[in-house]
Write an enzyme that holds these catalytic residues in place. Structure first.
Site, PDB file in Angstrom:
ATOM      1  N   ASP A 153       8.472   4.662  -0.461  1.00 25.80           N
ATOM      2  CA  ASP A 153       7.563   5.947  -0.997  1.00 25.80           C
ATOM      3  C   ASP A 153       8.181   6.612  -2.361  1.00 25.80           C
ATOM      4  O   ASP A 153       7.476   7.036  -3.079  1.00 25.80           O
ATOM      5  CB  ASP A 153       6.977   6.718   0.136  1.00 25.80           C
ATOM      6  CG  ASP A 153       6.051   6.207   0.858  1.00 25.80           C
ATOM      7  OD1 ASP A 153       5.216   5.559   0.177  1.00 25.80           O
ATOM      8  OD2 ASP A 153       5.779   6.490   2.018  1.00 25.80           O
ATOM      9  N   ARG A 155      10.126   6.135  -4.438  1.00 30.00           N
ATOM     10  CA  ARG A 155       9.923   5.503  -5.758  1.00 30.00           C
ATOM     11  C   ARG A 155       8.600   5.836  -6.433  1.00 30.00           C
ATOM     12  O   ARG A 155       8.262   6.143  -7.518  1.00 30.00           O
ATOM     13  CB  ARG A 155      10.096   4.148  -5.650  1.00 30.00           C
ATOM     14  CG  ARG A 155      10.240   3.417  -6.961  1.00 30.00           C
ATOM     15  CD  ARG A 155      10.312   1.692  -6.866  1.00 30.00           C
ATOM     16  NE  ARG A 155      10.287   1.227  -7.869  1.00 30.00           N
ATOM     17  CZ  ARG A 155      11.407   0.841  -8.772  1.00 30.00           C
ATOM     18  NH1 ARG A 155      12.550   1.401  -8.488  1.00 30.00           N
ATOM     19  NH2 ARG A 155      11.426   0.207  -9.765  1.00 30.00           N
TER      20      ARG A 155
END
Ligand SMILES: Cc1cc2nc3c(=O)[nH]c(=O)nc-3n(C[C@H](O)[C@H](O)[C@H](O)COP(=O)(O)OP(=O)(O)OC[C@H]3O[C@@H](n4cnc5c(N)ncnc54)[C@H](O)[C@@H]3O)c2cc1C
Lengths: 243, 340
Positions: A153, A155
């Site tokens: 997440d 990223r």
């Protein structure tokens, strides 16, 4: 030419040589590189293409109305899911979520759907197929699914936050059923002024969310008896039908 | 019985990177490896005549800034941009290795200088083969071939996929999760590579290329090791066979496949190649993999009251040495978050 379009064009001109510190642990920096009109079955949009300096991923912002320098812009983050978004898979609810997001945004004066390219929760498309195969072998225990379903997440949020800054959106109304997402975006300097729940209208395909309310250790079990992967990290809320 | 909170099995680039990062986070580890020295597949052979031959990866390539920055620590022994002269229309060992956005770096001292750099200041026990893992009420029990036992809380397995599966097979009464992951990993492969190291005396025509990539040949590549170290007299070559060819001849005797590889090299560079001054055959049962055989991130499992973290080249979004390095970073990060 349309003023909104002009503003987006200007941003692209300004972004030509953009190169910043980057966001998140991977120091991701994205650049706005292209824009065009994109009329869709959901309404009128501009499609804005972004380039990511880390892994050559092309991310998309579906922009409706004037969002540049605006406050309170409705915004939805959607993580790429080829099987759901495109093939209409029933193993996830991605297609439903994407359609509702685009439709909702198109009915507002302005709004954005960010389409983040990270197929298969970071493990890639081939491994996502392998994970489905695993479920078919009857392995559906909780931890294995968590190991497989481990979603990067962080990223997505770094990319999303940068895109929001690139579009010079001042503050957003985040469309999500997951309150944690508000804090996450906040931590990247995005001002979230409100959370809008994403409610999905019932149809022939998502009725099982209502019918199989059986939660097994937090995992939905789908029509075929497979655990239902929560690709968008967003609990699904389906509008109950009026009886 | 010895006790260590964090035990890393495999002192290749992945395991070493993980240990080094954890050390920076203030977490001590112990590394166990069956090999005599560190580095795993990143290895360099030294001959009595003073030749060095990189018989695993021939050069490093990558685009991740952290990976490249870490390689720069080898300052002074770096050959930036090698291979300069590439001949042949075959594909390189990793399809994207020669693409323009990839930085390429060879190491004069030998490719093994990188793992040696990573290993500085770490606690490493070499020649320790792990033969069994089991879950206990106190954590995880690691059994060595020598009979020694290590009690630990967290085991990082930084191994090629197949060796990882082999160790997971040793777990008595595995949980459904472990069985599931084992099934999953059994679908991934690491390709073999039959490799020949050879040196030739002074007077042999020195090839003009640094790297030869033949197209229609059992050979994947021939590396001109002397182009990295021209000051050593004579010529040193490394011949690597293609994965499919290697798989086919894997169980033959080394004499047999070595002769076949020399035969394949002769039409490409000359008959003289068949008469080395010194040669050595090395069978890599698990040499390299490709993007279709990568799991995107490390996998965390429960064993007994402890944890198992699966890392190594096959557990990252990248391939090869860069992939191994990045999986080391990702696994250390995951451990740090767990400890917080
Ligand atoms: C011939 C060849 C050519 C290659 N070419 C390239 C290339 O051009 N580019 C590229 O990027 N990569 C290349 N590679 C791949 C690259 O070497 C690997 O991706 C990388 O080194 C993997 O690092 P690792 O730490 O994941 O695994 P390894 O280096 O394999 O480390 C695993 C370690 O675990 C140890 N071990 C295994 N089982 C046990 C056990 N039971 N008990 C204790 N210890 C154990 C081993 O001794 C080894 O040291 C090549 C490899 C080979 C062999």
């Amino acid at each position: 030419m349309n003023v909104v379009r002009q503003r987006l064009d200007e941003l692209i001109q300004q972004d030509k040589h953009h190169e910043c510190e980057g966001m998140g642990t991977e120091k991701i920096c994205v650049r706005m590189v292209a824009v065009a009109n994109l009329p869709t079955r959901f309404g009128e949009f501009f499609i804005v293409g972004f380039w990511n300096n880390r892994d050559s991923k092309e991310h998309i912002a579906m922009v409706h109305g004037d969002v540049v320098d605006q406050e309170h812009v409705p915004l939805r983050m959607h993580s790429e899911c080829l099987t759901g978004d495109i093939m209409g898979s029933l193993r996830c609810d991605c297609r439903d979520q994407l359609e509702v997001a685009l439709r909702t945004v198109a009915h507002q004066p302005c709004g954005v759907v960010l389409y983040l390219r990270q197929e298969g929760r970071g493990i890639g498309l081939l491994n996502k197929i392998r994970a489905y195969n695993l479920q078919e072998q009857g392995f559906d225990t909780v931890e294995a699914n968590l190991a497989l379903g481990f979603k990067d997440d962080e990223r997505d949020f770094a990319v999303a936050a940068h895109m929001i800054h690139s579009l010079r959106i001042r503050s957003v109304k985040l469309m999500t059923n997951n309150p944690l997402k508000v804090n996450q975006l906040n931590s990247y300097g995005v001002k979230v002024v409100e959370r809008i729940p994403l409610v999905i209208p019932p149809n022939d395909y998502n009725r099982f969310y209502l019918e199989t309310k059986a939660h097994r250790s937090g995992h939905w079990i789908d029509l075929n008896g497979y655990p239902h992967l929560e690709e968008q990290s967003d609990p699904i809320v389906v509008k109950e039908e009026n009886k | 019985m010895k006790y260590h909170p964090i035990t890393i099995i495999g002192a290749g680039v992945a395991g070493l990177t993980c240990a080094k990062m954890l050390q920076e986070y203030g977490l001590d580890t112990i590394l166990l490896d069956k090999g005599r020295s560190v580095g795993g597949r990143c290895s360099t052979w030294r001959t009595d005549q003073g030749h060095r031959l990189d018989y695993g990866p021939t050069f490093f390539h990558g685009s991740n800034p952290f990976f490249l920055q870490t390689l720069q620590q080898l300052d002074g022994t770096i050959i930036d941009g090698w291979p300069y002269h590439i001949q042949g229309s075959g594909t390189p060992c990793q399809v994207n290795a020669l693409q323009p956005h990839m930085r390429r770096i060879a190491i004069k001292e030998g490719i093994s200088a990188f793992p040696k750099y990573l290993a500085q200041g770490l606690t490493i026990h070499s020649q320790q083969r792990i033969t069994q893992l089991s879950g206990t009420l106190d954590g995880v029990l690691v059994t060595l071939e020598s009979g020694d036992l290590f009690q630990t809380q967290l085991v990082v397995l930084a191994l090629p996929n197949e060796q990882m599966c082999a160790l997971l097979e040793t777990i008595p009464s595995p949980s459904e999760d472990i069985k599931a992951i084992r099934y999953l990993l059994s679908q991934l492969v690491t390709f073999p590579s039959l490799t020949v190291l050879a040196t030739y005396p002074k007077g042999i025509p020195i090839p003009e290329w640094d790297l030869l990539l033949p197209s229609k040949s059992p050979l994947q590549l021939i590396a001109n090791e002397s182009s990295k170290r021209p000051e050593v007299e004579g010529l040193a070559l490394v011949l690597q066979a293609k994965p499919a060819w290697s798989a086919k001849h894997l169980e033959e005797s080394p004499e047999q496949w070595q002769a076949r590889l020399f035969d394949a090299a002769a039409p490409l560079i000359g008959e003289w190649v068949k008469q080395p001054q010194w040669s050595r055959a090395h069978r890599w049962r698990y040499a390299r993999t490709d993007l279709a055989n990568e799991w995107g991130s490390p996998i965390l499992l429960t064993l007994g009251s402890g944890k198992l973290l699966l890392a190594g080249e096959s557990f990252s979004r990248s391939i090869g040495v860069e992939g191994a390095f990045l999986s080391g970073i990702a696994s250390a990060e995951q451990i740090r978050r767990m400890k917080q």
